[in-house]
Design an enzyme around this catalytic site. Sequence first.
Site, PDB file in Angstrom:
ATOM      1  N   ARG A  45       6.696  -1.013  14.900  1.00 16.54           N
ATOM      2  CA  ARG A  45       7.412  -0.210  15.975  1.00 16.54           C
ATOM      3  C   ARG A  45       8.258  -1.392  16.807  1.00 16.54           C
ATOM      4  O   ARG A  45       8.931  -1.013  17.701  1.00 16.54           O
ATOM      5  CB  ARG A  45       6.574   0.762  16.769  1.00 16.54           C
ATOM      6  CG  ARG A  45       6.257   1.910  15.799  1.00 16.54           C
ATOM      7  CD  ARG A  45       5.917   3.094  16.496  1.00 16.54           C
ATOM      8  NE  ARG A  45       4.960   3.799  15.819  1.00 16.54           N
ATOM      9  CZ  ARG A  45       5.411   4.952  15.070  1.00 16.54           C
ATOM     10  NH1 ARG A  45       6.798   4.904  14.580  1.00 16.54           N
ATOM     11  NH2 ARG A  45       4.680   5.593  14.256  1.00 16.54           N
ATOM     12  N   PRO A  55      14.531  11.647  13.976  1.00 15.93           N
ATOM     13  CA  PRO A  55      13.638  12.597  13.128  1.00 15.93           C
ATOM     14  C   PRO A  55      12.228  12.755  13.917  1.00 15.93           C
ATOM     15  O   PRO A  55      11.709  11.877  14.775  1.00 15.93           O
ATOM     16  CB  PRO A  55      13.366  11.698  12.130  1.00 15.93           C
ATOM     17  CG  PRO A  55      13.683  10.297  12.393  1.00 15.93           C
ATOM     18  CD  PRO A  55      14.626  10.480  13.516  1.00 15.93           C
ATOM     19  N   ASN A  56      11.778  14.001  13.869  1.00 16.51           N
ATOM     20  CA  ASN A  56      10.456  14.388  14.198  1.00 16.51           C
ATOM     21  C   ASN A  56      10.465  14.675  15.710  1.00 16.51           C
ATOM     22  O   ASN A  56       9.449  15.392  16.419  1.00 16.51           O
ATOM     23  CB  ASN A  56       9.228  13.389  14.137  1.00 16.51           C
ATOM     24  CG  ASN A  56       9.109  13.170  12.354  1.00 16.51           C
ATOM     25  OD1 ASN A  56       8.952  14.250  11.625  1.00 16.51           O
ATOM     26  ND2 ASN A  56       9.275  12.162  12.059  1.00 16.51           N
ATOM     27  N   ARG A  68       3.817  17.521  18.556  1.00 11.87           N
ATOM     28  CA  ARG A  68       3.285  16.328  17.968  1.00 11.87           C
ATOM     29  C   ARG A  68       2.591  15.214  18.867  1.00 11.87           C
ATOM     30  O   ARG A  68       3.029  14.733  19.817  1.00 11.87           O
ATOM     31  CB  ARG A  68       4.883  15.663  17.603  1.00 11.87           C
ATOM     32  CG  ARG A  68       4.639  14.152  16.996  1.00 11.87           C
ATOM     33  CD  ARG A  68       5.924  13.633  16.901  1.00 11.87           C
ATOM     34  NE  ARG A  68       5.933  12.371  16.255  1.00 11.87           N
ATOM     35  CZ  ARG A  68       6.711  11.244  16.439  1.00 11.87           C
ATOM     36  NH1 ARG A  68       7.983  11.640  17.146  1.00 11.87           N
ATOM     37  NH2 ARG A  68       6.618  10.311  15.897  1.00 11.87           N
ATOM     38  N   ALA A 108      11.996   6.970  14.438  1.00 12.49           N
ATOM     39  CA  ALA A 108      11.474   6.169  13.253  1.00 12.49           C
ATOM     40  C   ALA A 108      12.604   5.343  12.631  1.00 12.49           C
ATOM     41  O   ALA A 108      12.507   4.364  12.097  1.00 12.49           O
ATOM     42  CB  ALA A 108      10.688   6.977  12.177  1.00 12.49           C
ATOM     43  N   HIS A 128      13.541   5.243  24.143  1.00 13.48           N
ATOM     44  CA  HIS A 128      12.217   5.495  23.410  1.00 13.48           C
ATOM     45  C   HIS A 128      11.325   6.099  24.503  1.00 13.48           C
ATOM     46  O   HIS A 128      11.082   5.311  25.698  1.00 13.48           O
ATOM     47  CB  HIS A 128      11.633   4.180  22.726  1.00 13.48           C
ATOM     48  CG  HIS A 128      12.496   3.691  21.767  1.00 13.48           C
ATOM     49  ND1 HIS A 128      12.482   4.410  20.499  1.00 13.48           N
ATOM     50  CD2 HIS A 128      13.375   2.743  21.716  1.00 13.48           C
ATOM     51  CE1 HIS A 128      13.358   3.574  19.905  1.00 13.48           C
ATOM     52  NE2 HIS A 128      13.810   2.509  20.572  1.00 13.48           N
ATOM     53  N   ASN A 141      18.083   8.439  20.759  1.00 11.03           N
ATOM     54  CA  ASN A 141      16.594   8.026  20.419  1.00 11.03           C
ATOM     55  C   ASN A 141      16.348   8.108  18.986  1.00 11.03           C
ATOM     56  O   ASN A 141      16.153   9.223  18.454  1.00 11.03           O
ATOM     57  CB  ASN A 141      15.684   9.186  21.248  1.00 11.03           C
ATOM     58  CG  ASN A 141      14.104   8.671  20.906  1.00 11.03           C
ATOM     59  OD1 ASN A 141      13.890   8.161  20.203  1.00 11.03           O
ATOM     60  ND2 ASN A 141      13.201   9.235  21.726  1.00 11.03           N
ATOM     61  N   TYR A 154       2.736  11.607  23.034  1.00 11.05           N
ATOM     62  CA  TYR A 154       4.265  12.020  23.451  1.00 11.05           C
ATOM     63  C   TYR A 154       4.065  12.840  24.672  1.00 11.05           C
ATOM     64  O   TYR A 154       5.347  13.609  24.958  1.00 11.05           O
ATOM     65  CB  TYR A 154       4.923  12.425  22.266  1.00 11.05           C
ATOM     66  CG  TYR A 154       5.073  11.539  21.200  1.00 11.05           C
ATOM     67  CD1 TYR A 154       6.229  10.635  21.377  1.00 11.05           C
ATOM     68  CD2 TYR A 154       4.344  11.434  20.012  1.00 11.05           C
ATOM     69  CE1 TYR A 154       6.490   9.840  20.476  1.00 11.05           C
ATOM     70  CE2 TYR A 154       4.448  10.671  19.288  1.00 11.05           C
ATOM     71  CZ  TYR A 154       5.731   9.670  19.078  1.00 11.05           C
ATOM     72  OH  TYR A 154       5.955   8.864  18.248  1.00 11.05           O
ATOM     73  N   ARG A 191       2.071  -0.254  20.315  1.00  8.91           N
ATOM     74  CA  ARG A 191       1.549   0.517  19.175  1.00  8.91           C
ATOM     75  C   ARG A 191       1.557  -0.421  17.780  1.00  8.91           C
ATOM     76  O   ARG A 191       1.340  -1.717  17.676  1.00  8.91           O
ATOM     77  CB  ARG A 191       2.523   1.658  19.033  1.00  8.91           C
ATOM     78  CG  ARG A 191       2.509   2.596  20.246  1.00  8.91           C
ATOM     79  CD  ARG A 191       3.701   3.723  20.077  1.00  8.91           C
ATOM     80  NE  ARG A 191       3.185   4.692  19.075  1.00  8.91           N
ATOM     81  CZ  ARG A 191       4.054   5.542  18.644  1.00  8.91           C
ATOM     82  NH1 ARG A 191       5.193   5.657  19.366  1.00  8.91           N
ATOM     83  NH2 ARG A 191       3.837   6.262  17.686  1.00  8.91           N
ATOM     84  N   HIS A 239      13.675   1.473  13.406  1.00  9.74           N
ATOM     85  CA  HIS A 239      12.792   0.324  12.825  1.00  9.74           C
ATOM     86  C   HIS A 239      13.601  -0.173  11.324  1.00  9.74           C
ATOM     87  O   HIS A 239      13.147  -1.209  11.053  1.00  9.74           O
ATOM     88  CB  HIS A 239      11.494   0.615  12.612  1.00  9.74           C
ATOM     89  CG  HIS A 239      10.873   1.216  13.852  1.00  9.74           C
ATOM     90  ND1 HIS A 239      11.055   0.547  15.064  1.00  9.74           N
ATOM     91  CD2 HIS A 239      10.272   2.532  14.070  1.00  9.74           C
ATOM     92  CE1 HIS A 239      10.305   1.411  15.942  1.00  9.74           C
ATOM     93  NE2 HIS A 239       9.931   2.573  15.198  1.00  9.74           N
ATOM     94  N   ASP A 256      25.000   0.352  11.706  1.00 12.62           N
ATOM     95  CA  ASP A 256      26.524   0.395  11.449  1.00 12.62           C
ATOM     96  C   ASP A 256      27.311   1.470  12.111  1.00 12.62           C
ATOM     97  O   ASP A 256      28.417   1.081  12.523  1.00 12.62           O
ATOM     98  CB  ASP A 256      26.657   0.217   9.833  1.00 12.62           C
ATOM     99  CG  ASP A 256      26.395  -1.123   9.297  1.00 12.62           C
ATOM    100  OD1 ASP A 256      25.995  -2.008  10.029  1.00 12.62           O
ATOM    101  OD2 ASP A 256      26.483  -1.357   8.153  1.00 12.62           O
ATOM    102  N   GLU A 264      19.974   3.073  24.049  1.00  8.53           N
ATOM    103  CA  GLU A 264      18.708   3.458  23.166  1.00  8.53           C
ATOM    104  C   GLU A 264      17.541   3.712  23.867  1.00  8.53           C
ATOM    105  O   GLU A 264      17.127   3.058  25.010  1.00  8.53           O
ATOM    106  CB  GLU A 264      18.174   2.052  22.334  1.00  8.53           C
ATOM    107  CG  GLU A 264      17.222   2.146  21.536  1.00  8.53           C
ATOM    108  CD  GLU A 264      16.923   0.668  20.926  1.00  8.53           C
ATOM    109  OE1 GLU A 264      17.486   0.026  20.968  1.00  8.53           O
ATOM    110  OE2 GLU A 264      15.895   0.725  20.163  1.00  8.53           O
TER     111      GLU A 264
END
Lengths: 148, 148, 148, 148, 148, 148, 148, 148, 148, 148, 148, 148
Positions: free
Chosen positions: I110, I9-10, I17, I76, I99, I73, I22, I106, I79, I86, I97
């Site tokens: 997070r 998301p985002n 953003r 959000a 980030h 990635n 970022y 932060r 978390h 699953d 993974e």
Amino acid sequence: MKIMVINGPNLNLLGTREPEMYGDTTLETIETRLASLAHELDVELEFVQSNSEGELIDHIHRAGTRADGIVINPAAYTHYSIAIRDALAAVSAPAVEVHMTNVHGREPFRRRSVVSAVCVGGLWGFGAATYEGALRLLVDGLNADEIS
Amino acid sequence: MKIMVINGPNLNLLGTREPEMYGDTTLETIETRLASLAHELDVELEFVQSNSEGELIDHIHRAGTRADGIVINPAAYTHYSIAIRDALAAVSAPAVEVHMTNVHGREPFRRRSVVSAVCVGGLWGFGAATYEGALRLLVDGLNADEIS
Amino acid sequence: MKIMVINGPNLNLLGTREPEMYGDTTLETIETRLASLAHELDVELEFVQSNSEGELIDHIHRAGTRADGIVINPAAYTHYSIAIRDALAAVSAPAVEVHMTNVHGREPFRRRSVVSAVCVGGLWGFGAATYEGALRLLVDGLNADEIS
Amino acid sequence: MKIMVINGPNLNLLGTREPEMYGDTTLETIETRLASLAHELDVELEFVQSNSEGELIDHIHRAGTRADGIVINPAAYTHYSIAIRDALAAVSAPAVEVHMTNVHGREPFRRRSVVSAVCVGGLWGFGAATYEGALRLLVDGLNADEIS
Amino acid sequence: MKIMVINGPNLNLLGTREPEMYGDTTLETIETRLASLAHELDVELEFVQSNSEGELIDHIHRAGTRADGIVINPAAYTHYSIAIRDALAAVSAPAVEVHMTNVHGREPFRRRSVVSAVCVGGLWGFGAATYEGALRLLVDGLNADEIS
Amino acid sequence: MKIMVINGPNLNLLGTREPEMYGDTTLETIETRLASLAHELDVELEFVQSNSEGELIDHIHRAGTRADGIVINPAAYTHYSIAIRDALAAVSAPAVEVHMTNVHGREPFRRRSVVSAVCVGGLWGFGAATYEGALRLLVDGLNADEIS
Amino acid sequence: MKIMVINGPNLNLLGTREPEMYGDTTLETIETRLASLAHELDVELEFVQSNSEGELIDHIHRAGTRADGIVINPAAYTHYSIAIRDALAAVSAPAVEVHMTNVHGREPFRRRSVVSAVCVGGLWGFGAATYEGALRLLVDGLNADEIS
Amino acid sequence: MKIMVINGPNLNLLGTREPEMYGDTTLETIETRLASLAHELDVELEFVQSNSEGELIDHIHRAGTRADGIVINPAAYTHYSIAIRDALAAVSAPAVEVHMTNVHGREPFRRRSVVSAVCVGGLWGFGAATYEGALRLLVDGLNADEIS
Amino acid sequence: MKIMVINGPNLNLLGTREPEMYGDTTLETIETRLASLAHELDVELEFVQSNSEGELIDHIHRAGTRADGIVINPAAYTHYSIAIRDALAAVSAPAVEVHMTNVHGREPFRRRSVVSAVCVGGLWGFGAATYEGALRLLVDGLNADEIS
Amino acid sequence: MKIMVINGPNLNLLGTREPEMYGDTTLETIETRLASLAHELDVELEFVQSNSEGELIDHIHRAGTRADGIVINPAAYTHYSIAIRDALAAVSAPAVEVHMTNVHGREPFRRRSVVSAVCVGGLWGFGAATYEGALRLLVDGLNADEIS
Amino acid sequence: MKIMVINGPNLNLLGTREPEMYGDTTLETIETRLASLAHELDVELEFVQSNSEGELIDHIHRAGTRADGIVINPAAYTHYSIAIRDALAAVSAPAVEVHMTNVHGREPFRRRSVVSAVCVGGLWGFGAATYEGALRLLVDGLNADEIS
Amino acid sequence: MKIMVINGPNLNLLGTREPEMYGDTTLETIETRLASLAHELDVELEFVQSNSEGELIDHIHRAGTRADGIVINPAAYTHYSIAIRDALAAVSAPAVEVHMTNVHGREPFRRRSVVSAVCVGGLWGFGAATYEGALRLLVDGLNADEIS
């Protein structure tokens, strides 16, 4: 000198209970081995086992009047029985806490003992031999007046 | 058979450090008593003490190559040294954890041991005799192939 | 009267380390200023700094035999070194805990000190002057027999 | 230069309140000793004490308009009065936090200070002398423009 | 209809207190703007401000007997004054909780309100306008019998 | 000026869902009332409702490019949707958080909002009127350049 | 013998405050009933009530000099006023803690008392009769020299 | 460009230590592979390993004066060494944190890193290749002026 | 060999953003750079991005049948999305993974990842280059049969 | 009217158990004193004591059918016996909880009572007199129909 | 009578997903078996599965208007979807919560269900048969008017 | 096939105990209904109920030698009896955990079960029918060799 050896809940099943965890030695064998060591150390032993918290407290009270020391494996009650803790604190006979397995490497709740603070010492992890180590340290300590 | 006896920080002060808590036996006396018991049990001992976490790890690594077992009192490092925990887990020699006092009846932070889970067993509360009990249980277990 | 001034990890970088946080005074300058105050107070100082927890414990042990008091900035070890706490508790020389910055206004983990409970007193937040305040209060207290 | 010395709840009982903890020096004696030091440092002092959180806030507001700095012992309010914290943050006069005893070696709730983060520095554990150390460090810092 | 507007500790400093956080509007200006809105809404206002928890409770009690509703900014007391919570619960006049800043984006302890559960509603984050929004919603709700 | 009004999960059931908690006003009625107020305030509204977290994020992104502000009731997502929080933080249009009920007087988990910290302000507890209060405060703030 | 009966915040509203919780007995009635019992027990009573934490501390200080014992219902301050706790600990007159309702069956935060540890005993849950029970137990204990 | 590669406690045992967890690659092999990659990337490497927290801090300080970047595997110290954290924050050379295993899928205490916040980035879980990935990303970032 | 690159998301807003956090690289640019690297590594890539948790799960399921590995990635959802965890555990394709920022420096929430334990490895903090590092390590590991 | 007086584990040892904590009054003496008070109050008493949680539950069940009220000192079971709590909730006879010592000033685990919430009231700290106070308040409350 | 059977995220992979945990029965087989039982019980079933939280909420809303009951396996959403909880609470059709595995013997986070409190009952641990048990208990309860 | 049905503390009061919570069905009626179902399923039942933890453990041990499975409602012991947990783990007969009410919608402490992890499955919330559902699922599972 007289020592009471008190075993808590489910220890009557030793030898059949989760043998991969507890081994295949029965409680009877442990008691036989302890009797042999007691003979060597010249002390008298009394063995009790109960699954009942109340009966264990009764046994501890009896130890308070007719024993010089206690070897106790409170088993599951170790982790929550404040009543057993209070019983141990209420009698003058010093107690040694025994666990056959490495309670620190199992479920997190087994790491908490509510009775340790009122025992003179403790041993964990040596299987059946844990009891013998406890008996020897307790008797030696009583003989040397280092435990009271 | 060879056993390494490892003592952690501040134990070099035994005998003068808070004697109402730790008694007046010095580390030297403990080592003498252990040497005597080792003779009886027919095992060789090596004694080390250090206040440095890194040196203790070095000692544990050495034990991994030249000893059959470890008796360790990690003292204050017990409560937070994951590095010592990892060292004990990394070597094949089994370790027994020793504490002279009842660590469960003192400050709450002393109730947490980060090393117990990787030791085969432990003893606490019998003063200088705790080491002897540990040595005997460790040697007996190694001899009986019950500890490995 | 002799006071040992003990500085912990990373304090050797004072003056270059995060100057917006710690200012640009070097450890050498602090020691020079302290020496001047010691002269005024008629006490002898010994300065040590180490990044090693074990060496700091060794220094504290030495202070126990040859100093009347300790001024200590345990820096990062403040927050977890139970070994340093035990060392301070093990020696008879009283210790004063010093922090140059306002440790309470930074990361939450800096608010926890495991050594405060075994120090006689502490000061924080006055930069290099914190050491001087600590020395004065310690020496005055020792002279007045109010610290022991 | 003017400094306001603010004392919180129950400090009016100093000298009679738990003397084994707080000693037998009265608040009056502390103020007399501070006045003497103020004379030496050439600063003016104003003393206030109150058991009321609201009055303490009023005093801090007043300090904000007519003092150059604050020495404050918030006593029990230290541990929960966010209102006093906000008052200290709202005024421009810098504050030094003072505790006569070793608050870190008593009940766990005394280890938490909600005001430290908005003070420039703090001292604890030196009894009556804690105030004098605070006054000296505050005045020196203000004179040197190191505290503002 | 009569509404009591109650302001808690340190809000008397509005306009000078941390203007980067709270803006430069004074409490007097807020009250003037509220009076103007009250005139428009045809309600009577009573303004009180206190730094004392006890006085704020007294004001709430008074509101219970002579006002139809309460607009309250408990400021720092929001986070711990169970006594103010109980006062608000004890009177029949409904209360609206007001915070000028975004209390959720500041220190973690500001996210906890012990009074919200006993208020009918709340507003936060709109600066001085927060009060006007609160007054309008409270009066509209009372007029529509949707708040009681 | 254009405001997007975003409603989260289960709010489409308003009027039938737990009416003792949420009243019997439908979402349609709320939107009609808001449209009327928007006309009065001379702003354009866009209404969206979704039960899907992903769609709500899409709507917020759209608001970022074609609206001047956001009124959002994230409903259950308030308590755990860090994704919605990040969406609100990622767009430049300021958002006001709305809850119809007193979320602080219900289950403990409803007291935690993960989105408040990135909103400019919020209102709770006034039922359908909460939206109108939010719209008015948002539009007034944008007009006065106090919200940006 | 003289006993001071101290009532904390909001208890002045007894009889009108949440009668389904606290009953309809007023504080005046409670004091009349206590006076009658005091006559029977041949002790003198002094009644105070305040909503202010600071005033309650002042009253406790006064009790320290002119009363033999204290019956105190700290109401909401029970749960957080360390200042009142310190006041009770600072005076020699023993105190009994009273709560009219079953504080253990209400909100979780009411289960925490910061004053119990410094009181000699406590009673809860018997409504107005709780005070009478407290007075009787306190006076009997003082007469029997079992409370001091 | 020069990069210092720092390995923490017990990593000297790589290849023999818990090979089911860490594989059978030795630290020497890792360093050889890194040297080869360094040649390709045209950077100079310096390798250090220590079991001592203090020595690791010394190495980081050295890196601060003679290296452009740091690749560090703090091993067990990751989880509690605030002293190493402070050292990394104190030097200007940027650091990359490396873990060979999936620390997130092991004991809960391995999920906490006290050093991550002061590193520029990190990698975990790729065994020996983790170091190579770290070196490449660090060197590329330094070359592109994206890391500083 | 085929790798699916999944962005949560985002991340569609990358470049606009919070650019101070970022950077100003768009997702499109990242994908272009990855495509170039994929060409070099001789693997096929498929790119997906979604703000919807359910769609991300669908994509992971698809990867399970038509890809050899996953670079993800979760943004959000990292978390709290146990559902994504699953999904990753349910498919045989190994996942890495990613980030872009230092999530450990932060907000505290997070620092918690619910997906790490089911990934083979992870990278954080290198901005757009984090993806490239992940792709290279994943492809190398698959080629070397060290990841499966 | 009939009241059952139930005593829990270890209370049979009263008089010999930790007399510095519990005094030297035996349980028999307490029961004699209670019998005398019962005569005065014209109620019938039945005394039971057991160390067994199960038997205590049986006694509570019996009280439910043949007594009008219960005075219970659950001793150690207070802190964890949800089974006793459920028994007390299951019978219609109201219960009063009694503790002879100040349980709030001892170990932290003694501050938690799992039974208080289902009792009508409680008393603590007055030694043997605590029982008499409980009996009087219970009987008075039952006579006045204020307890049911 | 009509029952909606709702399956949450990743359950579409049943039979292939971690078969050692979930067995090799597919969702299709479960639905076939349920259809057979429904025929026996004379009820109509509707099956839905979705990986999307929003779609699951939509399905629950639909169940609210066209079904008499719900059998739901929320899978991973069980542990955090307050939105699904609110949906279940918002509709009048009663729901039964189903888990195929022993969620209590797996990761700690699987022990928390945010939906249980709003379901009428639940079953866990019987694999595919869990659904059949749930259907039977739900239908029997609805027929007997014991569930509503 | 033989199944033991074990009921824990206070369940002997079913029918009279808090009927608004547990309904008015007695334990006898439940056993009669179970006997009827057992006849249908062609299995033998043995019923036991005890308020004593120790006796319940004895019954579980007996089930271990003479039953094929266990249906157990541990009632209040569910939440803390590690001794019962250990008993269930120690015997080979699989156990199903039963709760008549929705334990998840009551006091928070009822949400914790220390026995679930060692049971094969569980059911909650269907009143008396919960036992029948448990018996059917257990017998079907044993017959199908899916439970062992």
